[in-house]
Design an enzyme around this catalytic site. Structure first.
Site, PDB file in Angstrom:
ATOM      1  N   GLY A 227      -2.302  86.315  77.443  1.00 34.90           N
ATOM      2  CA  GLY A 227      -2.005  87.505  76.610  1.00 34.90           C
ATOM      3  C   GLY A 227      -1.166  88.476  77.591  1.00 34.90           C
ATOM      4  O   GLY A 227      -0.442  87.992  78.316  1.00 34.90           O
ATOM      5  N   SER A 228      -1.307  89.920  77.685  1.00 32.70           N
ATOM      6  CA  SER A 228      -0.535  90.723  78.165  1.00 32.70           C
ATOM      7  C   SER A 228      -0.879  91.030  79.855  1.00 32.70           C
ATOM      8  O   SER A 228      -2.087  90.785  80.143  1.00 32.70           O
ATOM      9  CB  SER A 228      -0.625  92.328  77.687  1.00 32.70           C
ATOM     10  OG  SER A 228      -1.713  92.526  77.892  1.00 32.70           O
ATOM     11  N   GLU A 247      -2.480  83.129  81.731  1.00 35.43           N
ATOM     12  CA  GLU A 247      -1.110  82.856  81.305  1.00 35.43           C
ATOM     13  C   GLU A 247      -0.605  84.119  80.528  1.00 35.43           C
ATOM     14  O   GLU A 247      -0.848  84.436  79.762  1.00 35.43           O
ATOM     15  CB  GLU A 247      -1.284  81.744  80.270  1.00 35.43           C
ATOM     16  CG  GLU A 247       0.059  81.049  80.202  1.00 35.43           C
ATOM     17  CD  GLU A 247       0.958  81.713  79.222  1.00 35.43           C
ATOM     18  OE1 GLU A 247       2.085  82.564  79.796  1.00 35.43           O
ATOM     19  OE2 GLU A 247       1.032  81.614  77.906  1.00 35.43           O
ATOM     20  N   LEU A 248       0.214  84.900  81.276  1.00 38.11           N
ATOM     21  CA  LEU A 248       0.754  86.319  80.980  1.00 38.11           C
ATOM     22  C   LEU A 248       2.032  86.009  80.563  1.00 38.11           C
ATOM     23  O   LEU A 248       2.757  85.158  80.212  1.00 38.11           O
ATOM     24  CB  LEU A 248       0.460  87.327  82.273  1.00 38.11           C
ATOM     25  CG  LEU A 248      -0.788  87.133  82.790  1.00 38.11           C
ATOM     26  CD1 LEU A 248      -0.980  88.126  84.255  1.00 38.11           C
ATOM     27  CD2 LEU A 248      -2.012  87.501  81.788  1.00 38.11           C
ATOM     28  N   CYS A 281       6.247  84.388  75.003  1.00 43.89           N
ATOM     29  CA  CYS A 281       6.254  84.889  76.518  1.00 43.89           C
ATOM     30  C   CYS A 281       7.499  84.204  77.100  1.00 43.89           C
ATOM     31  O   CYS A 281       7.982  84.567  78.212  1.00 43.89           O
ATOM     32  CB  CYS A 281       5.184  84.624  77.274  1.00 43.89           C
ATOM     33  SG  CYS A 281       4.358  83.052  77.092  1.00 43.89           S
ATOM     34  N   GLU A 375       8.533  93.014  79.429  1.00 40.21           N
ATOM     35  CA  GLU A 375       8.664  91.931  78.515  1.00 40.21           C
ATOM     36  C   GLU A 375       8.691  92.867  76.886  1.00 40.21           C
ATOM     37  O   GLU A 375       7.656  93.620  76.448  1.00 40.21           O
ATOM     38  CB  GLU A 375       7.396  91.223  78.457  1.00 40.21           C
ATOM     39  CG  GLU A 375       7.165  90.150  77.592  1.00 40.21           C
ATOM     40  CD  GLU A 375       5.908  89.280  77.613  1.00 40.21           C
ATOM     41  OE1 GLU A 375       6.072  88.197  77.356  1.00 40.21           O
ATOM     42  OE2 GLU A 375       5.007  89.918  77.692  1.00 40.21           O
TER      43      GLU A 375
END
Length: 475
Positions: A227-228, A247-248, A281, A375
Site C-alpha cells: 500500500g502507501s 511493498e510500497l 506502483c 506517486e
C-alpha cells in the site's frame, strides 16, 4: 442482494455490520459484504495461533495440492472473477482478465516451489574441528501472517501473500482493502474447497481504522503490507519487533535513450502510464528522454496516447477506466493543476469527468511538483529532457523511491551500467518499468519498501533458517 459472508478460520460467517461495494464507473452496487465483529476477529486470530503447529507439519504434497487446486479453480471461474474485479475496482475487463491469469500463475508457481523448497546438507569437516559433523539446514515458518492488501490488484496481490504462506505451512489472515474485498472473498470460497485445516486462512474485511488490533496482536508475528508509504512506515514504527515486509509505492521512470526503438518505446509508455488508470506502483510516471530524440519521441508518443480507448470498464475495447473513487480522481486532477500553475504544460489530457481522468502528458514540470516528486497513482506522465545517459540515470535516482525503472536501449554495455547505477529494486531493459513476472523477486529500495515478493522470495521472508548439526558421523 444477498450478503456475502467473510471467511473465519475457513468457515463462512456473518457479523452484525455490512460493507457496500460500488462500481467506481457508475456507482452500481456490486456486493454487500458482511463485516466481522471484534469478537470474530479475535476468533480468527486464536484459530490461526491454534493451528500453526499443525500447519507447519503439513506434508509437502498437501500444501502443493491445495495450491494447485486454487490455480485450477481460478482458471475455471476466470470470466466470473474478471468481471467481479472489473466491477469492484473499475479496472477495464481487458486488464482484469490479465490479473486473473497472473493469479493462476502465482498459485501454480507456489505449488511448484512448495515441492522444491527443502533443506540442504552442509559438510562441516572442511575444518578439523568439524570432523564427523554435518549441518542440516531448513527453513521454519515464523508464524501466522497478517496480509494487508490494496485495492489496485484485489486478487493477485492477495495471491502473492496467501500462496507463499500456504507454501511454507503457515496460517494467513487477509485484511483486504475496504473498496475491493469481493475478489478476496471469492478466493476464500476456493480455499475452503481444499484439504487445508480449519484456521489456516481467514479473510476479514474490517475497516482500516480497526486494522491496528490485528497489526499489534503478538500472535501474528509477520505482517506483509502492500500500500502507501506513509501507512506502511507508520505500521513498521508501531511494531518494530515484528517481521514486517512493505511493498510500497514509487514514481517509476522510463528512460528513452538515443539508440532506442522509438515506436516501441512510445507505444509501451503510452499504454503503461495509463493501464489500471495509472493505479499501479510501477506504472510509468516519469519519462526521461535523451535530448537528441526527445522531439521525435514526443511526436510518436502523443498519437499513441490519443489512441487509447477511455470509457466503460465493462467494454472489451476500453483500455483506461476510472480511478477507484471520485475522491482519488479529484486528488490527481489537483496535482495536475498544481503542476501547470507552477509552469508545467499539458500536452494531452489534463481533464476529469467523475472518477475518470483523461490520459495526461505533462512537460516542463518543476522538479518539486507533486506530479514529479510523489506517486501520482493516476493516468499521468511527466516528460523530462536530459542531455545524455549520465544525466538520465541521475534523474532516475533523484527520487526518494526506488521500485523499478525501465531503460529503452539496444546497448548491452548501457544495460549493465543501468543495473549497476540505478537505485531501484528492478531494472527492465528494453521495456517499461511496469513489467513484472510473478515468480521473480519484486520489491524496492529507499522509500519503496523492505523485503521482496515473488514466490520463493516471499517464502524466505515468511520463514527463518534453522540449523541442526549431526555429530559423530563417518563421512
Amino acid at each position: 442482494m444477498d450478503v456475502r459472508p467473510f471467511w473465519l478460520a475457513g468457515r463462512p460467517e456473518t457479523g452484525e455490520a455490512e460493507l457496500t461495494v460500488t462500481n467506481p464507473h457508475d456507482g452500481e452496487v456490486v456486493a454487500i459484504c458482511s463485516v466481522p465483529s471484534a469478537e470474530q476477529v479475535e476468533q480468527a486470530v486464536a484459530a490461526a495461533e491454534a493451528v500453526r503447529k499443525e500447519a507447519a507439519a503439513l506434508p509437502v504434497h498437501v500444501r502443493a495440492d491445495a495450491l494447485a487446486h486454487v490455480a485450477r479453480r481460478i482458471a475455471e471461474r476466470a470470466d466470473e472473477i474478471a468481471t467481479l474485479i472489473s466491477r469492484e475496482n473499475g479496472k477495464p475487463v481487458l486488464w482484469a482478465r490479465g490479473e486473473v491469469n497472473r493469479a493462476i500463475s502465482t498459485f501454480r508457481f507456489a505449488a511448484e516451489e512448495t515441492r522444491r523448497y527443502s533443506g540442504q546438507v552442509q559438510r562441516l569437516d572442511t575444518d578439523a574441528g568439524g570432523a564427523g559433523r554435518v549441518a542440516y539446514i531448513t527453513r521454519v515458518p515464523r508464524g501466522p501472517v497478517l496480509a494487508i492488501t490494496p485495492f489496485n490488484f484485489p486478487l493477485n496481490l492477495v495471491a502473492h501473500k496467501v500462496a507463499p504462506a500456504i507454501a511454507v505451512g503457515t496460517p494467513v489472515i487477509v485484511k483486504p482493502a475496504p473498496a475491493t474485498p469481493v475478489s478476496s472473498l471469492v478466493l476464500g470460497e476456493i480455499l475452503a474447497e481444499t484439504a487445508l485445516p480449519q484456521g489456516m486462512f481467514s479473510v476479514l474485511p474490517v475497516p482500516n481504522e480497526r486494522a491496528s488490533t490485528l497489526v499489534e496482536d503478538p500472535r501474528l508475528p509477520v505482517v506483509s503490507f502492500t500500500g502507501s508509504g506513509p501507512v506502511g512506515y507508520a505500521l513498521l514504527d508501531r511494531v518494530p519487533r515484528k517481521h514486517v515486509t512493505l511493498e510500497l509505492g514509487g514514481n517509476a521512470a522510463a528512460v528513452v535513450l538515443a539508440d532506442a526503438d522509438l515506436d516501441w518505446a512510445a507505444s509501451r509508455v503510452a499504454v503503461f502510464a495509463n493501464y489500471q488508470a495509472g493505479q499501479s506502483c510501477i506504472a510509468v510516471q516519469r519519462v526521461i528522454v535523451e535530448d537528441g530524440v526527445y522531439d521525435d519521441f514526443v511526436a510518436r508518443l502523443l498519437p499513441a496516447v490519443a489512441a487509447l480507448v477511455t470509457g466503460d470498464p465493462a467494454d472489451e475495447k476500453t483500455q483506461v477506466g476510472p480511478l477507484v473513487s471520485e475522491e482519488a480522481a479529484e486528488r490527481v486532477q489537483q496535482w495536475v493543476d498544481e503542476a501547470v500553475a507552477a509552469g508545467g504544460r499539458v500536452l494531452a489530457g489534463g481533464t476529469r469527468e467523475g472518477a475518470t481522468v483523461a490520459p495526461t502528458v505533462l512537460a516542463d514540470v518543476p522538479a518539486d511538483a507533486k506530479a514529479y516528486r510523489e506517486e501520482v497513482f493516476g493516468p499521468v506522465m511527466v516528460l523530462q529532457r536530459v542531455a545524455d545517459v549520465e544525466a538520465a540515470f541521475a534523474a532516475v535516482n533523484d527520487s526518494v523511491y526506488g521500485l523499478q525503472a525501465g531503460v529503452f536501449t539496444r546497448s548491452l554495455d548501457v544495460a549493465f551500467r543501468a543495473n549497476r547505477e540505478l537505485e531501484v529494486g528492478g531494472v527492465i531493459i528494453g521495456d517499461v518499468p511496469s513489467y513484472r513476472a510473478d515468480q521473480m523477486p519484486y520489491g524496492g529500495v529507499k522509500q519503496s519498501g523492505v523485503g521482496r515478493e515473488g514466490l520463493r522470495s516471499a517464502m524466505d521472508d515468511f520463514t527463518y533458517e534453522k540449523t541442526m548439526v549431526l555429530t559423530g558421523l563417518t563421512l
